[in-house]
Design a protein around this motif. Sequence first.
Motif, PDB file in Angstrom:
ATOM      1  N   HIS A 142      -0.892  21.217  23.716  1.00 59.05           N
ATOM      2  CA  HIS A 142      -1.035  19.955  22.988  1.00 59.05           C
ATOM      3  C   HIS A 142       0.060  19.756  21.941  1.00 59.05           C
ATOM      4  N   ASP A 143       1.090  20.583  21.952  1.00 56.59           N
ATOM      5  CA  ASP A 143       2.199  20.405  21.002  1.00 56.59           C
ATOM      6  C   ASP A 143       2.999  19.153  21.362  1.00 56.59           C
ATOM      7  N   LEU A 144       3.534  18.481  20.360  1.00 51.75           N
ATOM      8  CA  LEU A 144       4.311  17.262  20.589  1.00 51.75           C
ATOM      9  C   LEU A 144       5.676  17.539  21.198  1.00 51.75           C
ATOM     10  N   GLY A 145       6.196  18.742  20.998  1.00 50.84           N
ATOM     11  CA  GLY A 145       7.538  19.075  21.471  1.00 50.84           C
ATOM     12  C   GLY A 145       8.505  19.206  20.315  1.00 50.84           C
ATOM     13  N   PRO A 146       9.545  20.000  20.474  1.00 52.72           N
ATOM     14  CA  PRO A 146      10.503  20.233  19.386  1.00 52.72           C
ATOM     15  C   PRO A 146      11.141  18.934  18.902  1.00 52.72           C
ATOM     16  N   GLY A 147      11.238  18.796  17.591  1.00 52.40           N
ATOM     17  CA  GLY A 147      11.895  17.637  17.000  1.00 52.40           C
ATOM     18  C   GLY A 147      11.060  16.379  16.972  1.00 52.40           C
ATOM     19  N   ARG A 148       9.835  16.440  17.455  1.00 50.01           N
ATOM     20  CA  ARG A 148       8.976  15.249  17.476  1.00 50.01           C
ATOM     21  C   ARG A 148       7.905  15.356  16.396  1.00 50.01           C
TER      22      ARG A 148
ATOM     23  N   GLU B 277       0.814  -1.213   0.000  1.00 44.19           N
ATOM     24  CA  GLU B 277       0.000   0.000   0.000  1.00 44.19           C
ATOM     25  C   GLU B 277       0.847   1.262   0.000  1.00 44.19           C
ATOM     26  N   SER B 278       0.414   2.249  -0.783  1.00 47.03           N
ATOM     27  CA  SER B 278       0.910   3.614  -0.662  1.00 47.03           C
ATOM     28  C   SER B 278      -0.286   4.517  -0.413  1.00 47.03           C
ATOM     29  N   MET B 279      -0.011   5.688   0.143  1.00 44.35           N
ATOM     30  CA  MET B 279      -1.088   6.547   0.612  1.00 44.35           C
ATOM     31  C   MET B 279      -0.834   7.986   0.219  1.00 44.35           C
ATOM     32  N   ALA B 280      -1.929   8.744   0.186  1.00 40.69           N
ATOM     33  CA  ALA B 280      -1.788  10.193   0.085  1.00 40.69           C
ATOM     34  C   ALA B 280      -1.304  10.722   1.430  1.00 40.69           C
ATOM     35  N   VAL B 281      -0.458  11.733   1.393  1.00 41.94           N
ATOM     36  CA  VAL B 281       0.100  12.330   2.608  1.00 41.94           C
ATOM     37  C   VAL B 281      -0.270  13.810   2.621  1.00 41.94           C
ATOM     38  N   LEU B 282      -0.718  14.291   3.763  1.00 43.07           N
ATOM     39  CA  LEU B 282      -0.993  15.709   3.935  1.00 43.07           C
ATOM     40  C   LEU B 282       0.001  16.268   4.954  1.00 43.07           C
ATOM     41  N   LEU B 283       0.838  17.193   4.500  1.00 46.31           N
ATOM     42  CA  LEU B 283       1.913  17.751   5.313  1.00 46.31           C
ATOM     43  C   LEU B 283       1.536  19.155   5.782  1.00 46.31           C
ATOM     44  N   PRO B 284       1.690  19.456   7.077  1.00 43.09           N
ATOM     45  CA  PRO B 284       1.262  20.759   7.594  1.00 43.09           C
ATOM     46  C   PRO B 284       2.182  21.883   7.147  1.00 43.09           C
ATOM     47  N   ASP B 285       1.627  23.084   7.072  1.00 41.94           N
ATOM     48  CA  ASP B 285       2.431  24.227   6.663  1.00 41.94           C
ATOM     49  C   ASP B 285       3.224  24.835   7.807  1.00 41.94           C
ATOM     50  N   ARG B 286       3.015  24.321   9.030  1.00 38.45           N
ATOM     51  CA  ARG B 286       3.726  24.852  10.200  1.00 38.45           C
ATOM     52  C   ARG B 286       3.689  23.805  11.309  1.00 38.45           C
ATOM     53  N   PRO B 287       4.625  23.870  12.263  1.00 37.41           N
ATOM     54  CA  PRO B 287       4.564  22.943  13.397  1.00 37.41           C
ATOM     55  C   PRO B 287       3.411  23.287  14.310  1.00 37.41           C
ATOM     56  N   GLY B 288       2.967  22.277  15.054  1.00 31.96           N
ATOM     57  CA  GLY B 288       1.931  22.510  16.041  1.00 31.96           C
ATOM     58  C   GLY B 288       0.789  21.532  15.904  1.00 31.96           C
ATOM     59  N   PRO B 289      -0.116  21.523  16.887  1.00 30.86           N
ATOM     60  CA  PRO B 289      -1.276  20.632  16.815  1.00 30.86           C
ATOM     61  C   PRO B 289      -2.165  21.021  15.633  1.00 30.86           C
ATOM     62  N   PHE B 290      -2.970  20.087  15.177  1.00 27.75           N
ATOM     63  CA  PHE B 290      -3.745  20.302  13.957  1.00 27.75           C
ATOM     64  C   PHE B 290      -4.672  21.513  14.048  1.00 27.75           C
ATOM     65  N   GLU B 291      -5.156  21.821  15.244  1.00 25.34           N
ATOM     66  CA  GLU B 291      -6.076  22.954  15.340  1.00 25.34           C
ATOM     67  C   GLU B 291      -5.382  24.286  15.042  1.00 25.34           C
ATOM     68  N   ALA B 292      -4.046  24.285  15.060  1.00 25.48           N
ATOM     69  CA  ALA B 292      -3.303  25.516  14.782  1.00 25.48           C
ATOM     70  C   ALA B 292      -2.719  25.562  13.373  1.00 25.48           C
TER      71      ALA B 292
ATOM     72  N   THR C 255       3.744  17.801  13.379  1.00 24.95           N
ATOM     73  CA  THR C 255       5.100  18.085  13.844  1.00 24.95           C
ATOM     74  C   THR C 255       5.050  19.006  15.054  1.00 24.95           C
ATOM     75  N   GLY C 256       5.996  18.812  15.957  1.00 22.30           N
ATOM     76  CA  GLY C 256       6.056  19.629  17.155  1.00 22.30           C
ATOM     77  C   GLY C 256       6.988  20.816  17.010  1.00 22.30           C
ATOM     78  N   GLY C 257       6.939  21.690  18.009  1.00 16.47           N
ATOM     79  CA  GLY C 257       7.850  22.827  18.025  1.00 16.47           C
ATOM     80  C   GLY C 257       7.167  24.171  18.067  1.00 16.47           C
ATOM     81  N   SER C 258       5.846  24.188  18.185  1.00 14.04           N
ATOM     82  CA  SER C 258       5.142  25.481  18.187  1.00 14.04           C
ATOM     83  C   SER C 258       5.077  26.120  19.564  1.00 14.04           C
ATOM     84  N   GLY C 259       5.199  25.305  20.610  1.00 16.03           N
ATOM     85  CA  GLY C 259       5.053  25.830  21.962  1.00 16.03           C
ATOM     86  C   GLY C 259       3.616  26.000  22.398  1.00 16.03           C
ATOM     87  N   LEU C 260       2.671  25.624  21.532  1.00  8.85           N
ATOM     88  CA  LEU C 260       1.252  25.758  21.856  1.00  8.85           C
ATOM     89  C   LEU C 260       0.783  24.596  22.727  1.00  8.85           C
TER      90      LEU C 260
END
Length: 361
Positions: free
Chosen positions: A110-116, A18-33, A103-108
């Motif tokens: 629910h953020d995952l954290g830098p580099g995560r 299987e291969s899949m479509a990937v949606l990549l965020p335009d900035r780090p942070g939780p999806f709501e941001a 991706t993490g690193g926004s400081g908001l």
Amino acid sequence: MADQGGAAAAARAVCLGESMAVLLPDRPGPFEAVGAFRPSVGGAESNVAAALAALGVPTAWISRIGADGFGRRLTGDLAAAGVDVSAVAVDPHRPTGVYLKETGGSGLPHDLGPGRSRLHYYRTGSAASALSPALLDDPAAAALLDAAPLLHLTGITPALSDDCLALVRALLARRRPGRLVSFDLNWRPALWRRRDPAVLPELLDAADVLLLGADEAQDAFGAGDPQALRRRFPSPATLVVKDSGHLVTALDRDGRSVTEPALRVEVVEPTGAGDAFAAGYLAGTLRGLDQRSRLRLGHLAAAGALTAPTDHGTLPDARTVAALLAADERDWAATRVRASGIDSPVLPAPVPPAPDPVPAR
């Protein structure tokens, strides 16, 4: 079948899964941001297929996609990369799978954290989950599978559905002289929570070339040491184990063992490096290179992926590759790979840029 044309040359390798479509965020942070997502494509087997094609190995990818824009994006991008997609089936009832990267690193909050980072999969009921042994009766797929000297599988496919597991078992049972089957564990715990991972060892032990990460093998089987894994999986002709210290060990069935350190790399994006390593190693296998050169070609391919912002990197020119494959241990260890190029004692020193001309008075 997908309507894109395949590669002109007969496939020497077939990657199935299987291969899949990937949606990549335009900035780090939780999806709501996140403000927007950029579409791309991803998948272990198609990543290997694209990397093999870039290494000059005519390669086909076999799978199922939905009759949707994501599926058309998948086959279009892979065909543009030189991969034969002529045996990809279009399912009119099931969608192409999708995953989103966080991706993490926004400081908001629910953020995952830098580099995560974290991948969120939406693949239940996907077109690829309907892969089954019926594929073997499809003329386009059967022709590719019968002719190619290498078939590449991963542990993702048997986790997708009972039919997918049955297909992998059928493929492993259809042995023929002159064809190698490579199998990369690609351990995905979230997938196996819904299925019984006890089926995996028999699949892995049926391969000719078995690729394992020491950390994932420890998670899946409780063993990460190369020698312990060799005892656990005695049948493959070669077992390749990648450890967290960036060493890769190839252990042949006759007891020979070769360990080769990875190059030192200034990492831009780690995604896809494992698939690139597999492609480099398998390309070296098809070329008949010795074990150390196969490992080094894998490391070079992985370094290309690590220094690229996408899943797919590029190899240096053939002369550079040949020089690095032939380098002694000291020169190999002294080699550094950056996005801007490779510094190595076996390569000519890079030419510095010319100084700006002094304006005439």
